[in-house]
Design a protein around this motif. Sequence first.
Motif, PDB file in Angstrom:
ATOM      1  N   GLU A  72       0.838  -1.210   0.000  1.00 22.81           N
ATOM      2  CA  GLU A  72       0.000   0.000   0.000  1.00 22.81           C
ATOM      3  C   GLU A  72       0.865   1.250   0.000  1.00 22.81           C
ATOM      4  N   ARG A  73       0.361   2.288  -0.660  1.00 22.06           N
ATOM      5  CA  ARG A  73       1.014   3.603  -0.675  1.00 22.06           C
ATOM      6  C   ARG A  73      -0.049   4.645  -0.395  1.00 22.06           C
ATOM      7  N   LEU A  74       0.324   5.682   0.339  1.00 26.07           N
ATOM      8  CA  LEU A  74      -0.616   6.758   0.615  1.00 26.07           C
ATOM      9  C   LEU A  74       0.136   8.046   0.889  1.00 26.07           C
ATOM     10  N   ILE A  75      -0.583   9.138   0.796  1.00 22.81           N
ATOM     11  CA  ILE A  75      -0.050  10.456   1.106  1.00 22.81           C
ATOM     12  C   ILE A  75      -0.858  11.024   2.257  1.00 22.81           C
ATOM     13  N   THR A  76      -0.171  11.577   3.254  1.00 22.94           N
ATOM     14  CA  THR A  76      -0.838  12.176   4.401  1.00 22.94           C
ATOM     15  C   THR A  76       0.063  13.273   4.958  1.00 22.94           C
ATOM     16  N   TYR A  77      -0.165  13.667   6.192  1.00 23.11           N
ATOM     17  CA  TYR A  77       0.646  14.705   6.827  1.00 23.11           C
ATOM     18  C   TYR A  77       1.038  14.266   8.238  1.00 23.11           C
ATOM     19  N   VAL A  78       2.066  14.912   8.762  1.00 21.85           N
ATOM     20  CA  VAL A  78       2.677  14.514  10.036  1.00 21.85           C
ATOM     21  C   VAL A  78       2.013  15.214  11.220  1.00 21.85           C
ATOM     22  N   ILE A  79       1.769  14.439  12.272  1.00 25.38           N
ATOM     23  CA  ILE A  79       1.399  14.960  13.588  1.00 25.38           C
ATOM     24  C   ILE A  79       2.516  14.565  14.548  1.00 25.38           C
ATOM     25  N   LYS A  80       2.902  15.494  15.393  1.00 27.59           N
ATOM     26  CA  LYS A  80       3.979  15.264  16.354  1.00 27.59           C
ATOM     27  C   LYS A  80       3.522  14.286  17.431  1.00 27.59           C
ATOM     28  N   GLY A  81       4.340  13.233  17.624  1.00 27.68           N
ATOM     29  CA  GLY A  81       4.072  12.245  18.665  1.00 27.68           C
ATOM     30  C   GLY A  81       5.013  12.438  19.841  1.00 27.68           C
ATOM     31  N   GLU A  82       4.707  11.786  20.932  1.00 23.56           N
ATOM     32  CA  GLU A  82       5.509  11.916  22.151  1.00 23.56           C
ATOM     33  C   GLU A  82       6.965  11.552  21.885  1.00 23.56           C
ATOM     34  N   ARG A  83       7.845  12.461  22.291  1.00 27.72           N
ATOM     35  CA  ARG A  83       9.289  12.278  22.123  1.00 27.72           C
ATOM     36  C   ARG A  83       9.751  11.030  22.875  1.00 27.72           C
ATOM     37  N   GLY A  84      10.528  10.184  22.187  1.00 29.11           N
ATOM     38  CA  GLY A  84      11.089   8.987  22.814  1.00 29.11           C
ATOM     39  C   GLY A  84      10.128   7.819  22.922  1.00 29.11           C
ATOM     40  N   SER A  85       8.906   7.977  22.417  1.00 35.56           N
ATOM     41  CA  SER A  85       7.889   6.928  22.558  1.00 35.56           C
ATOM     42  C   SER A  85       8.011   5.838  21.489  1.00 35.56           C
ATOM     43  N   GLY A  86       8.632   6.172  20.363  1.00 36.06           N
ATOM     44  CA  GLY A  86       8.696   5.229  19.252  1.00 36.06           C
ATOM     45  C   GLY A  86       7.394   5.135  18.469  1.00 36.06           C
TER      46      GLY A  86
END
Length: 117
Positions: A53-67
């Motif tokens: 599968e391939r898709l295009i989306t946008y980034v949301i910041k996740g908790e630092r160091g959470s993986g």
Amino acid sequence: MFLTMLKSKLHRVRVTQAELNYVGSITIDEDLMDAAGLLENEQVHIVNNNNGERLITYVIKGERGSGIICLNGAAARRAQVGDIIIIIAYTMLSGEEARTHKPIVVFPDENNRLVNG
């Protein structure tokens, strides 16, 4: 003339969550975002190594160091927890800039953590 060039990628990260009931996007650990030079709300392409599968989306910041690598909204239908994906960002450069451009490629470990060295 401008060329679309690889800006950066997170190579072979593991999906840790898939949240269908969300507005949309991909949540990425802020450490990984920093390493790849990704900004919140930046467009990214996602390639799923497990199912093609391939898709295009946008980034949301996740908790630092959470993986965390979480596909949200409709994107959650394109991967399962545990799938290996590549997150790719592109940039537009002039022909002259493109000749000397060096993309950032980040190879996190199996837990989506940065590897030192």
